[in-house]
Write a protein that holds these residues in place. Structure first.
Motif, mmCIF file in Angstrom:
data_model
loop_
_atom_site.group_PDB
_atom_site.id
_atom_site.type_symbol
_atom_site.label_atom_id
_atom_site.label_comp_id
_atom_site.label_asym_id
_atom_site.label_seq_id
_atom_site.Cartn_x
_atom_site.Cartn_y
_atom_site.Cartn_z
ATOM 1 N N SER A 47 0.947 -0.998 -0.204
ATOM 2 C CA SER A 47 0.340 -0.365 0.205
ATOM 3 C C SER A 47 0.745 0.933 0.252
ATOM 4 O O SER A 47 0.482 2.193 -0.150
ATOM 5 C CB SER A 47 -1.157 0.165 1.045
ATOM 6 O OG SER A 47 -1.702 -1.238 1.450
ATOM 7 N N VAL A 48 2.027 1.013 -0.201
ATOM 8 C CA VAL A 48 2.898 2.678 -0.145
ATOM 9 C C VAL A 48 2.593 3.570 -1.560
ATOM 10 O O VAL A 48 2.880 3.292 -2.917
ATOM 11 C CB VAL A 48 4.199 1.534 -0.347
ATOM 12 C CG1 VAL A 48 5.697 3.122 -0.319
ATOM 13 C CG2 VAL A 48 4.794 0.977 1.335
ATOM 14 N N ARG A 49 2.626 3.773 -1.398
ATOM 15 C CA ARG A 49 2.211 5.338 -2.699
ATOM 16 C C ARG A 49 3.181 6.065 -3.065
ATOM 17 O O ARG A 49 4.691 6.123 -2.209
ATOM 18 C CB ARG A 49 1.085 5.883 -2.284
ATOM 19 C CG ARG A 49 -0.133 5.865 -2.680
ATOM 20 C CD ARG A 49 -1.367 6.384 -2.684
ATOM 21 N NE ARG A 49 -2.513 5.593 -2.174
ATOM 22 C CZ ARG A 49 -3.719 5.871 -1.660
ATOM 23 N NH1 ARG A 49 -3.582 7.486 -1.650
ATOM 24 N NH2 ARG A 49 -4.572 5.501 -1.930
ATOM 25 N N SER A 50 3.680 6.902 -3.965
ATOM 26 C CA SER A 50 4.398 7.290 -4.963
ATOM 27 C C SER A 50 5.328 8.094 -4.048
ATOM 28 O O SER A 50 6.266 7.657 -3.622
ATOM 29 C CB SER A 50 3.651 8.068 -6.115
ATOM 30 O OG SER A 50 3.534 7.606 -6.527
ATOM 31 N N PHE A 51 4.659 9.191 -3.030
ATOM 32 C CA PHE A 51 5.750 10.389 -1.986
ATOM 33 C C PHE A 51 6.464 9.456 -1.284
ATOM 34 O O PHE A 51 7.034 9.270 -1.129
ATOM 35 C CB PHE A 51 5.350 11.343 -1.745
ATOM 36 C CG PHE A 51 5.151 12.232 -3.210
ATOM 37 C CD1 PHE A 51 5.765 12.975 -3.561
ATOM 38 C CD2 PHE A 51 3.120 12.396 -3.257
ATOM 39 C CE1 PHE A 51 4.909 13.933 -4.363
ATOM 40 C CE2 PHE A 51 3.048 13.869 -3.867
ATOM 41 C CZ PHE A 51 3.896 14.021 -4.734
ATOM 42 N N LEU A 52 5.501 8.481 -0.785
ATOM 43 C CA LEU A 52 6.374 7.725 0.264
ATOM 44 C C LEU A 52 7.139 6.836 0.186
ATOM 45 O O LEU A 52 8.700 6.888 0.923
ATOM 46 C CB LEU A 52 4.934 7.097 1.208
ATOM 47 C CG LEU A 52 5.388 6.366 2.483
ATOM 48 C CD1 LEU A 52 6.186 7.586 3.814
ATOM 49 C CD2 LEU A 52 4.185 5.820 2.842
ATOM 50 N N GLY A 53 6.633 6.266 -0.951
ATOM 51 C CA GLY A 53 7.636 5.037 -1.630
ATOM 52 C C GLY A 53 8.796 5.766 -1.903
ATOM 53 O O GLY A 53 10.360 5.313 -1.644
ATOM 54 N N ILE A 54 9.041 7.561 -2.475
ATOM 55 C CA ILE A 54 10.427 7.750 -2.282
ATOM 56 C C ILE A 54 10.653 8.054 -1.403
ATOM 57 O O ILE A 54 12.539 7.561 -1.548
ATOM 58 C CB ILE A 54 10.179 9.009 -3.464
ATOM 59 C CG1 ILE A 54 9.690 9.136 -5.084
ATOM 60 C CG2 ILE A 54 11.248 10.067 -3.800
ATOM 61 C CD1 ILE A 54 8.324 9.575 -5.534
ATOM 62 N N LYS A 277 6.998 5.490 -11.396
ATOM 63 C CA LYS A 277 7.339 7.232 -10.899
ATOM 64 C C LYS A 277 8.291 6.801 -9.287
ATOM 65 O O LYS A 277 9.349 7.874 -9.975
ATOM 66 C CB LYS A 277 6.683 7.221 -10.255
ATOM 67 C CG LYS A 277 5.098 8.213 -11.409
ATOM 68 C CD LYS A 277 4.039 8.752 -10.092
ATOM 69 C CE LYS A 277 2.736 7.985 -10.832
ATOM 70 N NZ LYS A 277 1.554 8.627 -10.547
ATOM 71 N N LEU A 278 8.698 5.858 -8.970
ATOM 72 C CA LEU A 278 8.816 5.730 -7.835
ATOM 73 C C LEU A 278 10.893 6.066 -8.451
ATOM 74 O O LEU A 278 11.486 6.196 -7.958
ATOM 75 C CB LEU A 278 9.050 4.112 -7.493
ATOM 76 C CG LEU A 278 9.951 3.775 -5.501
ATOM 77 C CD1 LEU A 278 9.033 4.597 -5.201
ATOM 78 C CD2 LEU A 278 9.218 2.557 -5.290
ATOM 79 N N TYR A 279 11.228 5.111 -9.524
ATOM 80 C CA TYR A 279 12.469 4.845 -10.108
ATOM 81 C C TYR A 279 12.854 6.463 -10.502
ATOM 82 O O TYR A 279 13.571 6.614 -10.738
ATOM 83 C CB TYR A 279 12.537 3.930 -10.817
ATOM 84 C CG TYR A 279 12.829 2.818 -10.003
ATOM 85 C CD1 TYR A 279 11.368 1.889 -9.608
ATOM 86 C CD2 TYR A 279 14.366 2.055 -10.014
ATOM 87 C CE1 TYR A 279 12.515 0.721 -8.488
ATOM 88 C CE2 TYR A 279 14.146 0.711 -9.276
ATOM 89 C CZ TYR A 279 13.708 -0.207 -8.876
ATOM 90 O OH TYR A 279 13.718 -0.878 -8.086
ATOM 91 N N MET A 280 11.852 6.775 -11.216
ATOM 92 C CA MET A 280 12.440 8.068 -12.450
ATOM 93 C C MET A 280 12.672 9.156 -10.556
ATOM 94 O O MET A 280 13.962 10.274 -10.937
ATOM 95 C CB MET A 280 11.184 8.665 -12.851
ATOM 96 C CG MET A 280 11.178 8.074 -14.046
ATOM 97 S SD MET A 280 10.166 8.970 -15.402
ATOM 98 C CE MET A 280 8.376 7.995 -14.776
ATOM 99 N N PHE A 281 11.282 9.353 -10.139
ATOM 100 C CA PHE A 281 12.139 10.350 -8.359
ATOM 101 C C PHE A 281 13.377 9.601 -8.293
ATOM 102 O O PHE A 281 13.946 10.609 -7.385
ATOM 103 C CB PHE A 281 10.940 10.991 -8.475
ATOM 104 C CG PHE A 281 10.327 11.802 -8.918
ATOM 105 C CD1 PHE A 281 9.609 13.152 -8.976
ATOM 106 C CD2 PHE A 281 8.707 10.993 -9.292
ATOM 107 C CE1 PHE A 281 8.979 13.803 -9.546
ATOM 108 C CE2 PHE A 281 7.792 11.609 -9.925
ATOM 109 C CZ PHE A 281 8.429 13.594 -10.056
ATOM 110 N N SER A 282 13.303 8.758 -7.710
ATOM 111 C CA SER A 282 14.443 8.241 -6.677
ATOM 112 C C SER A 282 15.606 8.567 -7.337
ATOM 113 O O SER A 282 16.754 8.613 -6.829
ATOM 114 C CB SER A 282 14.617 6.736 -6.547
ATOM 115 O OG SER A 282 12.783 6.967 -5.312
ATOM 116 N N SER A 283 15.883 8.564 -8.724
ATOM 117 C CA SER A 283 16.934 8.516 -9.643
ATOM 118 C C SER A 283 18.320 9.984 -9.242
ATOM 119 O O SER A 283 19.079 9.735 -8.805
ATOM 120 C CB SER A 283 17.083 8.501 -11.167
ATOM 121 O OG SER A 283 16.447 10.019 -11.246
ATOM 122 N N ILE A 284 17.160 11.009 -8.788
ATOM 123 C CA ILE A 284 18.031 12.341 -7.908
ATOM 124 C C ILE A 284 18.776 11.843 -6.581
ATOM 125 O O ILE A 284 19.825 12.144 -6.084
ATOM 126 C CB ILE A 284 17.055 13.780 -7.902
ATOM 127 C CG1 ILE A 284 17.839 14.996 -7.743
ATOM 128 C CG2 ILE A 284 16.042 12.851 -6.549
ATOM 129 C CD1 ILE A 284 18.907 15.244 -8.988
#
Lengths: 527, 66
Positions: A47-54, A277-284
């Motif tokens: 149940s982990v969503r984008s922002f929390l996942g990042i 999304k998680l991977y794209m934003f986590s790249s930074i």
């Protein structure tokens, strides 16, 4: 050895540390209320969503150990070490855009990579792959406690080894407590807290370090110590091309798409679109987790080498010292430097963030390897032998018991094993025991229909040759100095791929349909 | 050396700025996600048992005619 420095760490800082850690542990234990199933425990109910996942993905990866090994690379390699972060960020971004490996894995609904092995290659491969993954993963985190102890003694100025060992043991005990009780839910919450505190703390620390030294002194200092190789990563006296290729693979692809702890984040995501999304934003985050600590390591290098005596101790005759005590000190240089330049209060906050990060990395990794052993080795082996499944209660008990056993092993290993190389290089090569074979099984298994069980077993077993890259083993085998751990890692990876292709062609399988299992994403979610 | 020093300086600066924005956005958005996660888990709304893939606002829409 002329490397003794007085830290500004004070009673105020200790108070901040104790209060912050108590808060973190309290929240972790509170999360136990939310655990109702194995899925809640291992992947937070998916149940982990984008922002929390990042936040949790970056939080988990931006741990104290990462900060320590990255700053050591900055210290020993200069600005050229930045290439590691750059390739890590670029490769993670590409994985986010393409969904390479992680999207098919999430679509299958697996919780661990060995679970995928079973779907694709059968239960035997799952048990073998799980065992290798756990062994490599536990060895990989074997130096975490040592890094943590060096950080504490460097930042606080505590010289008494016994006191530091008791502090580290107490921290591990706290981690065990809230990981055992709260599972992935507590991991997610504590990772989030740690992400916020540590990210802000690191940015402030970098700003203060920059103010202390200035860009011109940093560039001139690195040039005086490392010369051209301190800037150009292709320079053969520094990192060189083969090291860069190894980093594209390890710091890049493996860290984000093959390493189990990162893949667990993808598996915890709500959908495949969240994974991307998680991977794209986590790249930074993957870029910055190397860049900022490396920058602090460079600052420490230039700061301490202002003193000619210190410089001669670290680089006698202009070359890095081979003394193991000096090598250990390069790992400690960044916290010692922070203890010199940060004001009281901020020092306590940074220490809190770092120690919380230390605990956060431990909770993620302990949970990860314990769940791999229980879910991918013991449970499938039990099903094969008895034809029955273990109950959820038994599996939870098993996972929790294994967390304690692994924690005890880590205490022993970190005291016994002589590091002998940069921490990052030790971690890359110990992890290679697993990921060289896993890379072949994931890429060929997901994207090549003819990949077979025999090929998978061959590739997994060939990964064991990566042990030859560990420093004590290389000395025992009397390998020539020009064969580095990088060469061993690259050769093992190539060998695993070749073996898998050759054996798959020679010993093909009967076709096995790729059937999604519990937790698989419904069709059409990633259209 | 001059090229590489400038290149790494620029890389550090740009990455740090993007990271500042990412931390701010993720810290706020993550807090909201965390509240939603805890609410969901504490309510125990898992109709499918283990690994329930219940849809969320983040999911892509189903294919037409499905």
């Amino acid at each position: 050895m002329n490397l003794e420095f007085v830290s500004h760490f004070s009673a105020v800082d200790w108070t901040i540390v104790v209060a912050y850690l108590a808060l973190t542990v309290g929240i972790g234990i509170w999360a136990n209320r939310a655990i109702r199933s194995m899925s809640d425990y291992l992947v937070a109910g998916r149940s982990v969503r984008s922002f929390l996942g990042i936040a949790t993905m970056v939080g988990s990866e931006l741990g104290l150990v990462t900060v320590m090994y990255a700053s050591q690379k900055g210290f020993t390699g200069g600005f050229a070490a930045f290439h590691i972060g750059l390739v890590a960020g670029i490769v993670t971004l590409i994985v986010g855009f393409t969904g390479f490996i992680v999207v098919p894995l999430r679509r299958l609904g697996v919780m661990t990579i060995p679970e995928y092995y079973e779907i694709r290659f059968g239960r035997g491969v799952r048990v073998l792959g799980g065992l290798l993954l756990a062994v490599a993963g536990i060895l990989n985190m074997g130096m975490f406690l040592k890094a943590g102890a060096l950080f504490v003694s460097g930042l606080t100025g505590l010289g008494d080894t016994n006191t530091i060992q008791w502090i580290m043991t107490a921290l591990i005990a706290l981690v065990l407590l809230y990981t055992i009780l709260g599972g992935m839910v507590s991991v997610v919450i504590t990772d989030y807290l740690q992400f916020v505190v540590l990210s802000i703390g690191m940015l402030i620390a970098c700003g203060l370090a920059f103010r202390e030294l200035g860009w011109t002194e940093l560039v001139e200092g690195v040039n005086a110590i490392h010369g051209e190789s301190g800037f150009n990563p292709l320079h053969t006296e520094g990192f060189g091309p083969s090291y860069i290729v190894w980093q594209i693979f390890t710091a890049g692809l493996v860290s984000c798409a093959i390493w189990q702890t990162a893949v667990m984040r993808a598996c915890s995501a709500e959908s495949t679109s969240v994974v991307r999304k998680l991977y794209m934003f986590s790249s930074i985050g993957f870029l910055i987790r190397f860049l900022l600590p490396q920058f602090l390591g460079i600052c420490a290098l230039v700061y301490f080498c202002r003193d000619p005596q210190v410089r001669e101790t670290l680089f006698p005759g202009g070359v890095p010292s081979g003394d193991p005590a000096v090598k250990d000190w390069t790992l400690q240089a960044m916290p010692v430097f922070l203890g010199q330049i940060l004001p009281v209060g901020l020092l306590g906050l940074i220490a809190s963030g770092m120690l919380a990060a230390f605990m956060s990395t431990h909770d993620s990794y302990l949970l990860c390897w314990a769940s791999v052993l229980s879910e991918d080795v013991v449970h499938p082996a039990y099903r094969t032998l008895t034809g029955k499944s273990l109950t959820m209660k038994t599996r939870l008990f098993l996972s929790r018991t294994l967390i304690v056993v692994i924690g005890a092993f880590l205490l022993f290993w970190s005291l016994w094993y002589p590091l002998g190389s940069d921490l990052w290089d030790y971690m890359a090569i110990s992890g290679a025991i697993y990921f060289t074979g896993a890379f072949a099984l994931l890429v060929l298994g997901l994207y090549w229909k003819r990949a077979s069980r025999a090929g998978a077993i061959g590739a997994l077993l060939s990964g064991l040759l990566a042990i030859a890259g560990l420093d004590p083993v290389r000395k025992e085998l009397e390998l020539p100095p020009w064969i580095t751990s990088t060469h061993v890692g690259l050769a093992t990876t190539a060998q695993a791929l070749i073996l898998m292709i050759a054996l798959s062609l020679l010993v093909p399988d009967r076709p096995i349909p790729l059937l999604p299992i519990d937790g698989a994403e419904p069709e059409g979610n990633d259209s | 050396m001059s090229f590489w020093a400038d290149f790494w300086g620029l890389t550090l600066l740009v990455s740090s700025l993007i990271f500042v924005v990412l931390v701010a956005v993720t810290a706020i958005g993550g807090f909201a996600d965390l509240r939603s996660l805890m609410r969901k888990l504490l309510a125990g709304d898992e109709p499918g048992g283990e690994g329930d893939p219940s849809p969320s606002p983040d999911d892509d829409p189903p294919p037409p005619g499905g």
